[in-house]
Design a protein around this motif. Sequence first.
Motif: not given
Length: 567
Positions: A220-223, A225-228
């Motif tokens: 997983k990585r953070k986008q 906009d804060g989403s994963e």
Amino acid sequence: MLYTPEAVRFYDTKTPFTYVRYQKNFQTNESADVLAGDFGVNLGKSLNVGLNFDYQNIGGFYTQARSKDARYRVFASYRGDRYELYAYVANDYYKQEENGGITNADYIYNPERYTNSRTKVSSRDVPVLINSGNLTNRIRSGHGYLAQSYRLGSYRTVPRKEAPLPGVDGELASLDSTYFVPVAALSLTTYYNKQSRRFFSHTEDPLWSTVFGTPTITHKRKQSDGSEQSYVLPNDTAQLVTLQNTVALSLMEGFRPWVKFGLSAYLRHENRWASLPDSTTHRYAKDVALSSTFIGGLIERREGTGLNFSTRGELGILGSDLGAFKLEGDIRTAFRLFRKSFALEADAYVDNARPSYFAAHHHGTFGWWDKDLKFTRRIELGGKVHLASWGTSLEARTASLQNYIYFDSKGETQQHTDLLQVLSFRARQMGSTGPLNWELEAAYQQSSNTSVLPLPLVTAAADVYLRFLVAKVMRVDLGVKGYWHTAYRAPYYLATDQQFALQTEGNVGGDAPLLIAYANFRLKRARFFLQMYNVGEALMSNERLSMYKYPYNPMHLAAGVVVDLNN
């Protein structure tokens, strides 16, 4: 493919030698280069040192199929009357790009449908499951081997025929020969091996899940906009370190006329350290340490003129292999009947073995299991008849397997607890008449459960060639080799764990044979060859599959040279 103590060769030579082999094909985009060599030299009567190397750089005929292999071995041996030593250090490196196999076998069966006004379909035009992303398997193996033995015995003198003393008329001298007769030997053998495997890609691609199914490991990585965001990026690793020490005491065959066989007893201790990724960090967790101790013995007769035999037994007495045992033996005899040479052989094998650690445990992106597998059991019986005067060999074998381990369609280990029977018959015929030579072989085999252990019912191989001399100095072989088997559900090579998985989607075999035409030339210490691989493709309809989804290479010309530089 790998150096092993059972397969490596040591040398004893009066003069230094260099043995070099080079091979390549004549393709531009699918080049293949093989360079290998052996070097050996004696430093005195007892000590020999040498080097092997083998390098292969194969471009591959199909997309994303390049492989690169490199290995070397430095070795030495010392052979004295009482003390002997054999040692080597070696490294093996193998790198294989993975394409998952072809997507449409019709490109192989009916290439004329896809020519688009061209003369033929190039192998690069055949679509594959993975055509980008550089998905790779890499294997490394580094090892060292040291075998030492000290022999007990005595020197004996054997008188030879008397001969005239040089320069002295009428006087005779006895020319005696002294040699060492070993009675017993004490030996210590040490073997160290560090192996590792990595299955990886440096590129993210949704294709991985399409080809291999639902992943067991995602990242997983953070986008912004804060989403994963979840993604799949294979990076599977495994490592095994093995250290073996074996102490043996042997009584030699034939040190007295009445000693008709040799006898050995040994104690072997094995330490193994296995490493697999942790489910949370995906990094190596603490090594799993396994230790086993075995006792074993061997009784054999190898130098008799009538009946020869060998029997070996081994039992695990301590550690993770407690209760494992192995018994194997064979008996051989040769005789003449009606002025013809005959030889008979019979052998038996019984095995109760703990499955390997990596069969029971696998931690990967597309497969994760930890299983408690039962001991596998195998009983095998076989017999052979050799009719040397006619060049004929006949063999019959049967095997009973229990708790047989196989890989299902997902590449995961499974265990078949019911009894599995395998029966096979094999015949071999070699002969010649004038310049014509032939080597023919065929086998019939049957499995009691083809859904677990699929086998081709009939297999056959043939090598027919003409051998003659040119100008009385150059030996030439012109011939064709052929291989064929009946259709069966051949296993599928699964790149995720490099095992052969069962499949029920298609048959392999049963149509035209694989044919290879060749010309061998030998002139003094040099040999060279020309080979037209898969020449049947130009003569007949050719299915050209070696495994399910994996075709043979198309027809192409290759050449090679072997030079023996004996100094």
